[in-house]
Design an enzyme around this catalytic site. Structure first.
Site, mmCIF file in Angstrom:
data_model
loop_
_atom_site.group_PDB
_atom_site.id
_atom_site.type_symbol
_atom_site.label_atom_id
_atom_site.label_comp_id
_atom_site.label_asym_id
_atom_site.label_seq_id
_atom_site.Cartn_x
_atom_site.Cartn_y
_atom_site.Cartn_z
ATOM 1 N N ALA A 223 -62.316 5.963 -120.340
ATOM 2 C CA ALA A 223 -62.890 6.443 -118.808
ATOM 3 C C ALA A 223 -64.192 7.786 -119.724
ATOM 4 O O ALA A 223 -65.254 7.633 -119.423
ATOM 5 C CB ALA A 223 -61.924 7.063 -118.289
ATOM 6 N N CYS B 222 -53.523 15.493 -139.810
ATOM 7 C CA CYS B 222 -54.648 15.909 -140.984
ATOM 8 C C CYS B 222 -54.414 17.545 -141.526
ATOM 9 O O CYS B 222 -54.669 18.044 -140.595
ATOM 10 C CB CYS B 222 -56.356 16.059 -140.891
ATOM 11 S SG CYS B 222 -57.122 16.547 -141.143
ATOM 12 N N GLY C 110 -50.990 15.129 -128.868
ATOM 13 C CA GLY C 110 -50.388 16.678 -127.996
ATOM 14 C C GLY C 110 -50.438 17.702 -128.798
ATOM 15 O O GLY C 110 -51.297 18.289 -128.748
ATOM 16 N N THR D 232 -49.586 12.399 -125.508
ATOM 17 C CA THR D 232 -48.629 11.602 -126.262
ATOM 18 C C THR D 232 -47.438 11.185 -125.526
ATOM 19 O O THR D 232 -47.456 11.871 -124.266
ATOM 20 C CB THR D 232 -48.421 13.060 -126.526
ATOM 21 O OG1 THR D 232 -46.618 13.515 -126.682
ATOM 22 C CG2 THR D 232 -48.225 14.341 -125.761
ATOM 23 N N ASP E 216 -44.268 12.328 -125.431
ATOM 24 C CA ASP E 216 -43.466 13.152 -125.739
ATOM 25 C C ASP E 216 -42.998 13.796 -123.877
ATOM 26 O O ASP E 216 -42.316 14.733 -123.839
ATOM 27 C CB ASP E 216 -43.570 14.438 -126.509
ATOM 28 C CG ASP E 216 -43.171 13.730 -127.778
ATOM 29 O OD1 ASP E 216 -42.357 12.871 -127.920
ATOM 30 O OD2 ASP E 216 -43.005 14.590 -128.406
ATOM 31 N N ARG F 84 -26.562 -2.088 -123.665
ATOM 32 C CA ARG F 84 -25.819 -2.582 -122.481
ATOM 33 C C ARG F 84 -24.965 -3.211 -122.525
ATOM 34 O O ARG F 84 -23.394 -3.346 -122.377
ATOM 35 C CB ARG F 84 -26.039 -1.528 -121.555
ATOM 36 C CG ARG F 84 -24.954 -1.499 -120.316
ATOM 37 C CD ARG F 84 -25.676 -1.463 -118.971
ATOM 38 N NE ARG F 84 -25.452 0.489 -118.604
ATOM 39 C CZ ARG F 84 -24.533 1.333 -119.007
ATOM 40 N NH1 ARG F 84 -23.819 1.421 -118.817
ATOM 41 N NH2 ARG F 84 -25.786 2.556 -118.683
ATOM 42 N N LYS G 298 -13.448 9.613 -115.947
ATOM 43 C CA LYS G 298 -13.461 8.806 -114.977
ATOM 44 C C LYS G 298 -13.097 7.544 -116.068
ATOM 45 O O LYS G 298 -13.756 6.473 -115.646
ATOM 46 C CB LYS G 298 -15.326 8.566 -115.785
ATOM 47 C CG LYS G 298 -16.344 9.526 -114.361
ATOM 48 C CD LYS G 298 -17.619 9.939 -115.125
ATOM 49 C CE LYS G 298 -17.860 11.016 -114.480
ATOM 50 N NZ LYS G 298 -19.810 10.985 -114.574
ATOM 51 N N ARG H 217 -21.673 3.657 -132.271
ATOM 52 C CA ARG H 217 -22.849 3.485 -132.888
ATOM 53 C C ARG H 217 -23.636 3.667 -132.322
ATOM 54 O O ARG H 217 -23.951 4.777 -131.535
ATOM 55 C CB ARG H 217 -22.527 2.050 -131.988
ATOM 56 C CG ARG H 217 -21.357 0.452 -132.946
ATOM 57 C CD ARG H 217 -21.007 0.948 -134.776
ATOM 58 N NE ARG H 217 -20.031 -0.103 -134.568
ATOM 59 C CZ ARG H 217 -19.094 -1.224 -135.069
ATOM 60 N NH1 ARG H 217 -20.707 -1.882 -134.934
ATOM 61 N NH2 ARG H 217 -18.378 -0.746 -134.893
ATOM 62 N N GLN I 183 -40.926 3.408 -129.394
ATOM 63 C CA GLN I 183 -41.316 3.779 -128.151
ATOM 64 C C GLN I 183 -42.907 3.565 -128.021
ATOM 65 O O GLN I 183 -43.490 3.971 -126.999
ATOM 66 C CB GLN I 183 -40.965 4.832 -127.961
ATOM 67 C CG GLN I 183 -39.614 4.325 -128.475
ATOM 68 C CD GLN I 183 -38.800 6.137 -128.372
ATOM 69 O OE1 GLN I 183 -38.312 6.907 -128.070
ATOM 70 N NE2 GLN I 183 -38.309 6.326 -130.199
#
Ligand code: ATP
Length: 329
Positions: A26, A77, A106, A130, A132, A159, A216, A253, A261
């Site tokens: 862009a 750097c 970032g 970034t 984050d 899961r 729960k 675990r 990611q």
């Protein structure tokens, strides 16, 4: 427009994030549309010091919008952290005829940009690149949405096995100082809890989670955890060790999602965000803006002084914490 801007340099710095290529595209296409020359600087600030310059045309960025990573490469750097390194970078810029810089990166990269602009009279426009999402003044950063989607896809898979074995899985995601990835991926994946740096001093988040789990009567659980702090406190292994010692009745675990990611094709959201921000970066230069970061607030492009973007803490919306607590019953 600052009359003297005939040529811009563009670089990506720090960790790569999906959508950086869409931003480079862009910026390049908008600059060329306005008859501004573009020099692609490879390997972030290191390339500025080592003169790794490429002349960019519109076709240099063809077929890149869908690609993860950064075609310009990136680097961390050390030399740029020194006045000597930045002086060499400036001399190289002047020699190459670069009148303004676009920096995609970032918090660290934009802090470096701010320092550079302070020492030398160079217009710099930052783009928040970034995963984050930790830059102040923008609702989203380029790459955050893609990373969030990648994490959720992984958590869904974990899961299946967590449920089959009655285990507590601590899944560590990036964001040493910011819990956006952990908190929102916990909500999106239906996880039981998120342990985030923003709440580190409020409560013992592990004790709180175990207590809520007991109420729960849950035996298996997914907990999203932000990376450890620099002092080693926090992170998935830290909490799994604590469970072993303090709550031995549970089988804990750990999964560290790590660099997966960052990779992968950018989401549609990130491609659009990066395209809008890249376009806005050149528009801002044409208006005479300097030393600002392009942000997005309520779907409107905004200009944020780089000094504010990097210094101010971006808070986690408390509503997200409540939503997760209520929905993880
Ligand atoms: P991410 O969010 O993915 O970690 P980042 O931009 O925060 O990306 P950093 O490693 O913190 O990544 O910073 C990238 C580079 O920016 C550093 O390697 C360095 O070259 C430059 N930089 C960071 N802080 C400064 C500073 N205070 N002065 C000059 N340059 C800096």
């Amino acid at each position: 427009m600052e009359k003297h801007i005939k040529t811009i340099g563009i670089l990506t710095s720090g960790g790569d994030s999906p959508g950086m290529n869409a931003a480079i595209r862009a910026v390049t296409r908008t600059a060329r549309f306005n008859n501004i020359n573009v020099i692609g600087i490879q390997r972030g600030y290191q390339g500025l010091i080592d003169k790794e310059f490429l002349k960019f045309t519109s076709s240099s960025v063809s077929n890149t919008i869908q690609r993860g990573g950064t075609i310009l490469k990136t680097a961390r750097c050390k030399d740029f952290m020194t006045p000597k390194g930045r002086k060499i970078a400036h001399e190289n810029m002047v020699e190459a005829g670069i009148d303004a810089l676009i920096v995609i990166g970032g918090n660290g990269s934009l802090t470096g940009a701010q320092q550079f602009a302070r020492e030398f009279d160079i217009p710099i426009i930052g783009l928040p690149g970034t995963i984050d999402n930790d830059l102040y003044g923008t609702d989203a950063t380029i790459g955050y949405d893609s990373a969030l989607n990648t994490i959720v896809e992984c958590v869904d898979k974990i899961r299946d096995t967590a449920n089959s074995h009655d285990r507590i899985f601590f899944i560590e995601v990036m964001g040493r100082d910011a819990g956006f990835l952990a908190q929102n991926s916990a909500i999106a994946s239906g996880a039981e809890a998120a342990i985030i740096p923003e709440s580190a001093t409020d409560v013992d988040q592990l004790a709180d989670f175990i207590e809520r789990g007991k109420r729960k009567s849950k035996n298996s659980a997914i907990v999203l955890v932000s990376e450890a702090q620099k002092d080693g406190v926090g992170g998935a292994f830290y909490y799994a060790e604590r469970v072993k010692k303090e709550y031995p009745q549970f089988d804990a675990r750990v999964t560290i999602l790590g660099h997966l990611q960052r990779g992968g094709t950018p989401s549609a959201y990130d491609r659009i965000l990066a395209s809008r921000m890249g376009y806005a970066a050149i528009e801002a230069l044409l208006e005479g803006q300097r030393n600002i970061m392009i942000g997005i607030k309520n779907d409107e492009i905004v200009y944020v002084p780089i000094s504010r973007a990097v210094k101010m803490n971006k808070p986690i919306n408390q509503e997200l914490i409540t939503v997760l607590n209520v929905l993880s019953m």
